[in-house]
Design an enzyme around this catalytic site. Sequence first.
Site, PDB file in Angstrom:
ATOM      1  N   GLU A   1     -34.158 -29.636 -50.329  1.00  0.00           N
ATOM      2  CA  GLU A   1     -35.501 -29.329 -49.819  1.00  0.00           C
ATOM      3  C   GLU A   1     -35.970 -27.990 -50.413  1.00  0.00           C
ATOM      4  OE1 GLU A   1     -38.076 -30.575 -47.745  1.00  0.00           O
ATOM      5  OE2 GLU A   1     -38.936 -28.643 -48.299  1.00  0.00           O
TER       6      GLU A   1
ATOM      7  N   GLY B   1     -43.416 -36.707 -50.365  1.00  0.00           N
ATOM      8  CA  GLY B   1     -44.774 -36.895 -49.865  1.00  0.00           C
ATOM      9  C   GLY B   1     -45.464 -38.097 -50.475  1.00  0.00           C
ATOM     10  N   ARG B   2     -46.631 -38.388 -49.929  1.00  0.00           N
ATOM     11  CA  ARG B   2     -47.408 -39.534 -50.405  1.00  0.00           C
ATOM     12  C   ARG B   2     -48.827 -39.069 -50.729  1.00  0.00           C
ATOM     13  NH1 ARG B   2     -45.130 -44.505 -49.343  1.00  0.00           N
ATOM     14  NH2 ARG B   2     -47.163 -45.491 -49.238  1.00  0.00           N
TER      15      ARG B   2
ATOM     16  N   HIS C   1     -35.668 -42.515 -11.830  1.00  0.00           N
ATOM     17  CA  HIS C   1     -34.310 -41.977 -11.924  1.00  0.00           C
ATOM     18  C   HIS C   1     -33.315 -43.131 -11.981  1.00  0.00           C
ATOM     19  CE1 HIS C   1     -30.980 -39.242 -11.329  1.00  0.00           C
ATOM     20  NE2 HIS C   1     -30.511 -40.088 -10.416  1.00  0.00           N
TER      21      HIS C   1
ATOM     22  N   GLY D   1     -50.340 -56.017 -43.326  1.00  0.00           N
ATOM     23  CA  GLY D   1     -49.411 -55.107 -42.627  1.00  0.00           C
ATOM     24  C   GLY D   1     -49.226 -53.793 -43.357  1.00  0.00           C
ATOM     25  N   GLY D   2     -49.584 -53.768 -44.638  1.00  0.00           N
ATOM     26  CA  GLY D   2     -49.545 -52.513 -45.392  1.00  0.00           C
ATOM     27  C   GLY D   2     -48.169 -51.899 -45.521  1.00  0.00           C
ATOM     28  N   THR D   3     -48.159 -50.601 -45.800  1.00  0.00           N
ATOM     29  CA  THR D   3     -46.901 -49.865 -45.981  1.00  0.00           C
ATOM     30  C   THR D   3     -46.050 -49.953 -44.722  1.00  0.00           C
ATOM     31  OG1 THR D   3     -47.980 -48.329 -47.494  1.00  0.00           O
ATOM     32  CG2 THR D   3     -45.941 -47.566 -46.480  1.00  0.00           C
ATOM     33  N   CYS D   4     -46.665 -49.721 -43.577  1.00  0.00           N
ATOM     34  CA  CYS D   4     -45.912 -49.664 -42.315  1.00  0.00           C
ATOM     35  C   CYS D   4     -45.049 -50.902 -42.109  1.00  0.00           C
ATOM     36  CB  CYS D   4     -46.889 -49.487 -41.159  1.00  0.00           C
ATOM     37  SG  CYS D   4     -46.138 -49.733 -39.555  1.00  0.00           S
TER      38      CYS D   4
END
Length: 449
Positions: free
Chosen positions: A205, A264-265, A438, A37-40
């Site tokens: 940031e 970041g990665r 709708h 499944g990894g990081t996700c």
Amino acid sequence: MKYFLAIIGGGPAGYTAAEKASKAGKDVVLFEQNALGGTCLNVGCIPTKSLLYGAKQYYNATHAQKYGVTAEGVAFDFGAMQKRKTIVVRKLVAGIKQRLNNEHCTVVNGAAKVCPVSPQGEECCYSVEANGECYEAENLMICTGSTNFVPPIPGIKDNPNVWDSTDALAATELPKSVIIVGGGVIGLEFATLYHELGVEVTVIEAMPTILPNLDQEVVTVLLEKYKKAGIKILTSTKVESLDGGKVTANGEVYEAERVLVSVGRRANLQGLEELKEIELERGAVKVDEFCKTNLPNVYACGDVTGKVMLAHVASRQAEVAVGRMLKEIPLQRIVYHAIPSVVYTNPEIASVGLTEKQTEEMSLPVEVRKLPMTFSGRFMAENEGETGLCKVIIDRRSQTVVGVHCIGNPCSEFIAAASFAVRNGYTLPEMKQVVFPHPTVSEILHEIL
Ligand code: NAD
């Protein structure tokens, strides 16, 4: 035994490739050193969304007065939220294991290493070592993902107050206050989680704006709401050093119990050392439109390619790469410009295609149509006090839809409709013929045309 395909990494890229190639009757071996499944699945998308959903339940309950509901004594149990998150993750990981089992794919639980490549004459043969055993394969696929980037800021390394997103997801207790370094996707999703659970949040940031790659008009809607709600957001502010929970940025000192670093990665290239000739680009494995590397029969998919670090990009890359390997006709390609993306803030941001800024940089003449989400009856009914925004960017010459950018719940659930339009180059008249149910918030896409 010689496998048709050896895959290193069992995240969305690796397990999608394994399933597709196995389904086609090929012998596949997949190596994963942690859980499938990894990081996700394990430390990314799914655990954050599970926690965010818990936080949203609490936040909505405590802010229900605007809908005529008063709830007293509302409380949350962070430990219970974490337990539920773990159960969700475990079930999904087990599902992937089952799917690969069903296709008779060999899964090796261990750290894989590509062995020195020796010339094999005409036929390609790669050898991969794991748990002391060697596995040979005709094709090799690198799906090793990415890891959190640790910037070279003095005081960051071995600082017990510093978390990355994986630490934050594993924590059993909430901090009272947190400084988030990096106002990107991870930073803003954690800012949402912590704020909704009552943690004091400061986002720092370096760029002049948060979420710098997104449509800035949409981002402004979020920024204004978050600032009003009490989240401290500092832009154009560069972190200079850390000392425990003290962060020095632009000469000022800020302090919190925890500092979450999300700047970041970076592509994970471990185990690939012997692929000495493999071409890299900005620290990631360089691939062509079929995810082929410069080496014969070697493919790379997912974060390790440094293209767009999103799980759905990884799985699409894997489909394309395996299609190419199997010589499927017609050959498929990835249309990167039609990849949707979502930021799970509250309200959510969802977008696909070009931003206005990108069209300016490309000198593409466009018409921009926009509406507040309040034009949707369903949005009005369910989003008291919110305005939202939807922008559609149309190429003036071809009249095709080239970008859609939204903020407002639940835009993540209908951005796929906009992706269809961008992916297939629908023109305005074609889009107008599509009937939206709708009352749904998705109708905004029709209203705007
Ligand atoms: P990011 O690139 O989205 O954001 C990092 C931010 O940190 C940037 O805005 C950058 O300007 C800022 N920054 C860099 N150095 C800094 C410094 N020294 N001080 C202050 N700010 C600094 O990276 P991320 O948020 O870490 O996410 C990593 C990857 O994971 C991204 O590719 C993202 O798309 C993906 N992801 C996606 C989702 C989703 O699809 N919902 C969720 C989480 C992560």
